[in-house]
Design an enzyme around this catalytic site. Structure first.
Site, PDB file in Angstrom:
ATOM      1  N   LYS A  43      31.486   7.706  50.304  1.00 16.34           N
ATOM      2  CA  LYS A  43      32.649   8.542  50.496  1.00 16.34           C
ATOM      3  C   LYS A  43      33.940   7.726  50.558  1.00 16.34           C
ATOM      4  O   LYS A  43      35.019   8.238  50.280  1.00 16.34           O
ATOM      5  CB  LYS A  43      32.513   9.304  51.838  1.00 16.34           C
ATOM      6  CG  LYS A  43      31.406  10.309  51.890  1.00 16.34           C
ATOM      7  CD  LYS A  43      31.413  10.998  53.274  1.00 16.34           C
ATOM      8  CE  LYS A  43      30.258  11.949  53.436  1.00 16.34           C
ATOM      9  NZ  LYS A  43      30.199  12.457  54.823  1.00 16.34           N
ATOM     10  N   GLY A  44      33.849   6.492  50.988  1.00 16.29           N
ATOM     11  CA  GLY A  44      35.026   5.732  51.417  1.00 16.29           C
ATOM     12  C   GLY A  44      36.139   5.559  50.400  1.00 16.29           C
ATOM     13  O   GLY A  44      37.291   5.366  50.773  1.00 16.29           O
ATOM     14  N   ASP A 100      35.879   1.071  47.982  1.00 19.49           N
ATOM     15  CA  ASP A 100      36.865   0.881  49.041  1.00 19.49           C
ATOM     16  C   ASP A 100      36.849  -0.542  49.585  1.00 19.49           C
ATOM     17  O   ASP A 100      37.877  -1.180  49.732  1.00 19.49           O
ATOM     18  CB  ASP A 100      36.656   1.898  50.183  1.00 19.49           C
ATOM     19  CG  ASP A 100      35.222   1.916  50.703  1.00 19.49           C
ATOM     20  OD1 ASP A 100      34.348   1.244  50.102  1.00 19.49           O
ATOM     21  OD2 ASP A 100      34.966   2.603  51.706  1.00 19.49           O
ATOM     22  N   ASP A 103      32.000  -5.990  51.590  1.00 25.21           N
ATOM     23  CA  ASP A 103      31.803  -6.740  52.833  1.00 25.21           C
ATOM     24  C   ASP A 103      30.777  -7.847  52.556  1.00 25.21           C
ATOM     25  O   ASP A 103      31.133  -8.952  52.183  1.00 25.21           O
ATOM     26  CB  ASP A 103      31.341  -5.732  53.894  1.00 25.21           C
ATOM     27  CG  ASP A 103      31.177  -6.325  55.273  1.00 25.21           C
ATOM     28  OD1 ASP A 103      31.609  -7.453  55.497  1.00 25.21           O
ATOM     29  OD2 ASP A 103      30.602  -5.649  56.150  1.00 25.21           O
ATOM     30  N   LYS A 131      36.189  -8.750  52.045  1.00 22.96           N
ATOM     31  CA  LYS A 131      36.075  -9.679  53.178  1.00 22.96           C
ATOM     32  C   LYS A 131      35.369 -10.925  52.665  1.00 22.96           C
ATOM     33  O   LYS A 131      34.132 -10.996  52.710  1.00 22.96           O
ATOM     34  CB  LYS A 131      35.256  -9.033  54.302  1.00 22.96           C
ATOM     35  CG  LYS A 131      35.887  -7.819  54.951  1.00 22.96           C
ATOM     36  CD  LYS A 131      34.979  -7.319  56.067  1.00 22.96           C
ATOM     37  CE  LYS A 131      35.466  -6.025  56.651  1.00 22.96           C
ATOM     38  NZ  LYS A 131      34.494  -5.448  57.604  1.00 22.96           N
ATOM     39  N   PHE A 152      36.390  -5.116  61.405  1.00 27.21           N
ATOM     40  CA  PHE A 152      36.086  -3.762  60.940  1.00 27.21           C
ATOM     41  C   PHE A 152      37.363  -2.962  60.781  1.00 27.21           C
ATOM     42  O   PHE A 152      38.136  -2.822  61.716  1.00 27.21           O
ATOM     43  CB  PHE A 152      35.124  -3.069  61.904  1.00 27.21           C
ATOM     44  CG  PHE A 152      34.433  -1.900  61.266  1.00 27.21           C
ATOM     45  CD1 PHE A 152      33.307  -2.088  60.469  1.00 27.21           C
ATOM     46  CD2 PHE A 152      34.921  -0.613  61.447  1.00 27.21           C
ATOM     47  CE1 PHE A 152      32.685  -1.006  59.859  1.00 27.21           C
ATOM     48  CE2 PHE A 152      34.293   0.474  60.844  1.00 27.21           C
ATOM     49  CZ  PHE A 152      33.175   0.273  60.048  1.00 27.21           C
ATOM     50  N   VAL A 153      37.568  -2.415  59.583  1.00 25.21           N
ATOM     51  CA  VAL A 153      38.805  -1.674  59.309  1.00 25.21           C
ATOM     52  C   VAL A 153      38.519  -0.200  59.038  1.00 25.21           C
ATOM     53  O   VAL A 153      37.422   0.162  58.601  1.00 25.21           O
ATOM     54  CB  VAL A 153      39.583  -2.287  58.112  1.00 25.21           C
ATOM     55  CG1 VAL A 153      40.151  -3.641  58.474  1.00 25.21           C
ATOM     56  CG2 VAL A 153      38.705  -2.389  56.863  1.00 25.21           C
ATOM     57  N   ASP A 159      35.925   4.871  57.171  1.00 20.93           N
ATOM     58  CA  ASP A 159      35.611   5.520  58.445  1.00 20.93           C
ATOM     59  C   ASP A 159      34.942   4.594  59.440  1.00 20.93           C
ATOM     60  O   ASP A 159      34.417   3.531  59.089  1.00 20.93           O
ATOM     61  CB  ASP A 159      34.672   6.706  58.202  1.00 20.93           C
ATOM     62  CG  ASP A 159      33.241   6.248  57.920  1.00 20.93           C
ATOM     63  OD1 ASP A 159      33.064   5.365  57.052  1.00 20.93           O
ATOM     64  OD2 ASP A 159      32.314   6.749  58.576  1.00 20.93           O
ATOM     65  N   ARG A 165      39.212   8.625  58.555  1.00 21.14           N
ATOM     66  CA  ARG A 165      39.450   8.547  57.107  1.00 21.14           C
ATOM     67  C   ARG A 165      40.867   8.978  56.739  1.00 21.14           C
ATOM     68  O   ARG A 165      41.438   8.543  55.755  1.00 21.14           O
ATOM     69  CB  ARG A 165      38.449   9.444  56.349  1.00 21.14           C
ATOM     70  CG  ARG A 165      37.018   8.970  56.406  1.00 21.14           C
ATOM     71  CD  ARG A 165      36.179   9.713  55.373  1.00 21.14           C
ATOM     72  NE  ARG A 165      34.754   9.614  55.625  1.00 21.14           N
ATOM     73  CZ  ARG A 165      33.980   8.597  55.257  1.00 21.14           C
ATOM     74  NH1 ARG A 165      34.503   7.578  54.624  1.00 21.14           N
ATOM     75  NH2 ARG A 165      32.694   8.582  55.516  1.00 21.14           N
TER      76      ARG A 165
HETATM   77  P1  IMP Z   1      28.512  -4.250  51.885  1.00 22.74           P
HETATM   78  O1  IMP Z   1      28.246  -5.048  53.139  1.00 22.74           O
HETATM   79  O2  IMP Z   1      29.441  -4.990  50.960  1.00 22.74           O
HETATM   80  O3  IMP Z   1      27.225  -3.855  51.243  1.00 22.74           O
HETATM   81  O4  IMP Z   1      29.286  -2.940  52.331  1.00 22.74           O
HETATM   82  C1  IMP Z   1      28.586  -1.782  52.641  1.00 22.74           C
HETATM   83  C2  IMP Z   1      29.497  -0.654  53.012  1.00 22.74           C
HETATM   84  O5  IMP Z   1      29.801  -0.806  54.383  1.00 22.74           O
HETATM   85  C3  IMP Z   1      30.846  -0.523  52.328  1.00 22.74           C
HETATM   86  O6  IMP Z   1      30.811   0.136  51.090  1.00 22.74           O
HETATM   87  C4  IMP Z   1      31.582   0.321  53.344  1.00 22.74           C
HETATM   88  O7  IMP Z   1      31.282   1.684  53.179  1.00 22.74           O
HETATM   89  C5  IMP Z   1      31.010  -0.173  54.655  1.00 22.74           C
HETATM   90  N1  IMP Z   1      31.904  -1.119  55.303  1.00 22.74           N
HETATM   91  C6  IMP Z   1      31.842  -2.467  55.304  1.00 22.74           C
HETATM   92  N2  IMP Z   1      32.847  -2.996  56.031  1.00 22.74           N
HETATM   93  C7  IMP Z   1      33.564  -1.937  56.481  1.00 22.74           C
HETATM   94  C8  IMP Z   1      34.755  -1.823  57.300  1.00 22.74           C
HETATM   95  O8  IMP Z   1      35.374  -2.814  57.755  1.00 22.74           O
HETATM   96  N3  IMP Z   1      35.169  -0.561  57.543  1.00 22.74           N
HETATM   97  C9  IMP Z   1      34.549   0.550  57.075  1.00 22.74           C
HETATM   98  N4  IMP Z   1      33.459   0.485  56.316  1.00 22.74           N
HETATM   99  C10 IMP Z   1      32.968  -0.747  56.023  1.00 22.74           C
END
Ligand code: IMP
Length: 177
Positions: A43-44, A100, A103, A131, A152-153, A159, A165
Site C-alpha cells: 500500500k505504501g 515507497d 529497507d 536506507k 523508522f519513517v 504507515d 499514511r
Molecule cells: P524491505 O526491508 O526492503 O524488504 O522493506 C519491506 C517493507 O517494509 C517496505 O516496502 C515498507 O513497506 C516497510 N518499511 C521498511 N522500512 C519502513 C519505514 O521506515 N517505515 C514504514 N515502512 C517501512
C-alpha cells in the site's frame, strides 16, 4: 476521540515535491520513444505513485501490485507474498516498479526476480526512500528520491501499524517505535 500524533519532520512536503519533479523528468528522458508500465506497490507507494506519474511525459500504463512481507511490524523477514497481481501480462513491457521505501531490499529483490521471470522488455526500480545502511542484498535501484538514516519513517503513504499514511511529509516517530 484520539488525536493523531505529529511525527518529527524529516523531509518536508516542498522537498518531496521538488525531488519528484526531478525524478519524473529523469524518467521521461530515459524512456523517450517508449511506453512505460508503472507498477504501484501497495500500500505504501500510492501517494508517491500518484504524484510521480503526473510528471511523466510518456505514454503510460498503470498497474498495481500488493506485497506483504512476513516480518514483525518494523523488521522485514524477506519472505514475501503477492497479495494482488498485475491485470495485464508483463511480457514485452518496459516496467518501472514504484516503491515507497527500500529497507533491507529483500522485498524488492523478490519482486524483481518474480517479474523478470515474466520476460518484460526492461525493468527498473524507482524508490522514494532508501536506507543504505540496512541493505542486506544487492539490488539495482535505478531512481532513488532520498537516502535516509536507519530509522523508522511514516507519512506520505508510509504507515506504522496502519496509521500516519495521510501525513503530507516524511516524519519520524521518536518515541513510538
Ligand atoms: P524491505 O526491508 O526492503 O524488504 O522493506 C519491506 C517493507 O517494509 C517496505 O516496502 C515498507 O513497506 C516497510 N518499511 C521498511 N522500512 C519502513 C519505514 O521506515 N517505515 C514504514 N515502512 C517501512
Amino acid at each position: 476521540m484520539t488525536a493523531l500524533a505529529h511525527p518529527r519532520v524529516l523531509i518536508p512536503e516542498s522537498k518531496i515535491r521538488q525531488r519528484i519533479l526531478e525524478l519524473a523528468n529523469e524518467i521521461s528522458y530515459d524512456y523517450r520513444g517508449k511506453e512505460i508500465t508503472a507498477i504501484c506497490v501497495l500500500k505504501g507507494s500510492y501517494i508517491f505513485f500518484a504524484d510521480l506519474i503526473r510528471g511523466l511525459a510518456r505514454p503510460l500504463n498503470c498497474e498495481f501490485m500488493g506485497v506483504s512481507s512476513y516480518g514483525t511490524k518494523t523488521v522485514s523477514s524477506g519472505e514475501v507474498k503477492i497479495t494482488l497481481d498485475m491485470t495485464e501480462p508483463a511480457n514485452g513491457k518496459h516496467i518501472i516498479i514504484v516503491e515507497d521505501i527500500v529497507d533491507t531490499g529483500l522485498t524488492m529483490q523478490y519482486l524483481l526476480n518474480h517479474l523478470k521471470a515474466r520476460k518484460p522488455a526492461s525493468i527498473k526500480v524507482c524508490t522514494l526512500l532508501l536506507k543504505p545502511e540496512s541493505m542486506k542484498c544487492d539490488v539495482q535501484l535505478d531512481y532513488v528520491g532520498f537516502r535516509i538514516a536507519n530509522e523508522f519513517v511514516v507519512g506520505y503513504g508510509l504507515d506504522y501499524a496502519g496509521s500516519y499514511r495521510q501525513i503530507p511529509y516524511i516524519g519520524v516517530l521518536d518515541n513510538e517505535t
